[in-house]
Design a protein around this motif. Structure first.
Motif, PDB file in Angstrom:
ATOM      1  N   ALA A   2       0.827  -1.196   0.000  1.00 17.46           N
ATOM      2  CA  ALA A   2       0.000   0.000   0.000  1.00 17.46           C
ATOM      3  C   ALA A   2       0.864   1.248   0.000  1.00 17.46           C
ATOM      4  CB  ALA A   2      -0.912   0.003   1.221  1.00 17.46           C
ATOM      5  N   GLU A   3       0.384   2.277  -0.687  1.00 11.50           N
ATOM      6  CA  GLU A   3       1.089   3.543  -0.688  1.00 11.50           C
ATOM      7  C   GLU A   3       0.787   4.256   0.611  1.00 11.50           C
ATOM      8  OE1 GLU A   3       0.254   5.868  -4.135  1.00 11.50           O
ATOM      9  OE2 GLU A   3       0.343   4.134  -5.434  1.00 11.50           O
ATOM     10  N   THR A   5      -0.453   6.945   3.245  1.00 11.21           N
ATOM     11  CA  THR A   5      -1.620   7.803   3.230  1.00 11.21           C
ATOM     12  C   THR A   5      -1.167   9.258   3.136  1.00 11.21           C
ATOM     13  OG1 THR A   5      -2.768   6.246   4.640  1.00 11.21           O
ATOM     14  CG2 THR A   5      -3.676   8.453   4.534  1.00 11.21           C
ATOM     15  N   THR A  49      -7.868  -4.310  -9.579  1.00  9.84           N
ATOM     16  CA  THR A  49      -6.859  -3.376  -9.089  1.00  9.84           C
ATOM     17  C   THR A  49      -7.520  -2.106  -8.559  1.00  9.84           C
ATOM     18  OG1 THR A  49      -5.220  -4.267 -10.614  1.00  9.84           O
ATOM     19  CG2 THR A  49      -4.779  -2.074  -9.700  1.00  9.84           C
ATOM     20  N   THR A  52      -8.899  -2.933  -5.228  1.00 11.07           N
ATOM     21  CA  THR A  52      -7.829  -3.087  -4.242  1.00 11.07           C
ATOM     22  C   THR A  52      -7.356  -1.722  -3.745  1.00 11.07           C
ATOM     23  OG1 THR A  52      -7.106  -5.176  -5.206  1.00 11.07           O
ATOM     24  CG2 THR A  52      -5.507  -3.998  -3.857  1.00 11.07           C
ATOM     25  N   VAL A  53      -7.123  -0.811  -4.657  1.00  8.23           N
ATOM     26  CA  VAL A  53      -6.682   0.540  -4.287  1.00  8.23           C
ATOM     27  C   VAL A  53      -7.757   1.234  -3.453  1.00  8.23           C
ATOM     28  CG1 VAL A  53      -6.089   2.824  -5.217  1.00  8.23           C
ATOM     29  CG2 VAL A  53      -5.092   0.765  -6.209  1.00  8.23           C
ATOM     30  N   ARG A  56      -7.844  -0.267   0.065  1.00  4.56           N
ATOM     31  CA  ARG A  56      -6.673   0.179   0.841  1.00  4.56           C
ATOM     32  C   ARG A  56      -6.847   1.622   1.295  1.00  4.56           C
ATOM     33  NH1 ARG A  56      -2.090  -2.360  -3.060  1.00  4.56           N
ATOM     34  NH2 ARG A  56      -2.223  -4.496  -2.301  1.00  4.56           N
ATOM     35  N   ALA A  57      -7.310   2.475   0.389  1.00  2.00           N
ATOM     36  CA  ALA A  57      -7.520   3.880   0.742  1.00  2.00           C
ATOM     37  C   ALA A  57      -8.589   4.003   1.822  1.00  2.00           C
ATOM     38  CB  ALA A  57      -7.912   4.683  -0.500  1.00  2.00           C
ATOM     39  N   ALA A  59      -9.398   1.703   4.030  1.00  4.26           N
ATOM     40  CA  ALA A  59      -8.844   1.169   5.281  1.00  4.26           C
ATOM     41  C   ALA A  59      -7.893   2.176   5.927  1.00  4.26           C
ATOM     42  CB  ALA A  59      -8.127  -0.152   5.014  1.00  4.26           C
ATOM     43  N   ASP A  60      -7.055   2.824   5.121  1.00  3.92           N
ATOM     44  CA  ASP A  60      -6.138   3.833   5.659  1.00  3.92           C
ATOM     45  C   ASP A  60      -6.916   4.988   6.276  1.00  3.92           C
ATOM     46  OD1 ASP A  60      -3.955   2.359   4.842  1.00  3.92           O
ATOM     47  OD2 ASP A  60      -3.506   3.626   3.101  1.00  3.92           O
ATOM     48  N   THR A  63      -8.561   3.946   9.502  1.00  2.00           N
ATOM     49  CA  THR A  63      -7.551   3.848  10.553  1.00  2.00           C
ATOM     50  C   THR A  63      -7.245   5.232  11.125  1.00  2.00           C
ATOM     51  OG1 THR A  63      -6.589   1.864   9.579  1.00  2.00           O
ATOM     52  CG2 THR A  63      -5.185   3.107  11.081  1.00  2.00           C
ATOM     53  N   ASP A 118       0.961   0.195  11.944  1.00  2.00           N
ATOM     54  CA  ASP A 118       0.727  -1.139  11.395  1.00  2.00           C
ATOM     55  C   ASP A 118       0.172  -2.018  12.494  1.00  2.00           C
ATOM     56  OD1 ASP A 118       0.690  -3.488  10.033  1.00  2.00           O
ATOM     57  OD2 ASP A 118       2.846  -3.613   9.707  1.00  2.00           O
TER      58      ASP A 118
END
Length: 120
Positions: A2-3, A5, A49, A52-53, A56-57, A59-60, A63, A118
């Motif tokens: 993941a990139e 945030t 894809t 997925t991105v 991830r975004a 989830a970030d 968080t 993490d």
């Protein structure tokens, strides 16, 4: 991988929108955002894809909100503040992770950003 945030002063990338699945589709365990209906592997890779991105975004971002909420709940100025043990129990975290999240949340609220914690 993941990139990182983006922080408050950096523009956020706009991932593919997460569309909610229709109620009838969620009952089918093989159905996932209509990916199973895509026959072309190039199109399947592109859409998977994008998802997925987007996940991830999401989830970030979630968080970050968790961290800010934890920091607010632990704020000693609150009459109803919670201990890190209480926060850990509510969020199903370890107490060490709760402490890190409180600090991360404080950094975010001060505008410092920092790197996401993490959970592993």
């Amino acid at each position: 991988m993941a990139e990182p945030t983006p922080r408050r002063n950096e523009p956020r990338l706009r991932p593919a929108p997460l569309l909610f699945e229709p109620a009838e589709a969620t009952g089918d365990p093989e159905h996932f955002f209509d990916l199973e209906s895509i026959d072309d592997p190039r199109a399947l890779l592109a859409r998977a894809t994008e998802l997925t991105v987007a996940f991830r975004a999401a989830a970030d971002r979630a968080t970050e909100f968790q961290a800010m909420a934890a920091a607010q709940l632990a704020d000693p100025r609150r009459f109803d503040r919670l201990t890190t043990a209480d926060i850990a129990e509510r969020a199903e975290w370890t107490e060490d992770y709760a402490k890190k999240m409180v600090e991360f949340g404080r950094d975010l609220m001060r505008g410092e950003g920092g790197s996401p914690v993490d959970p592993v």
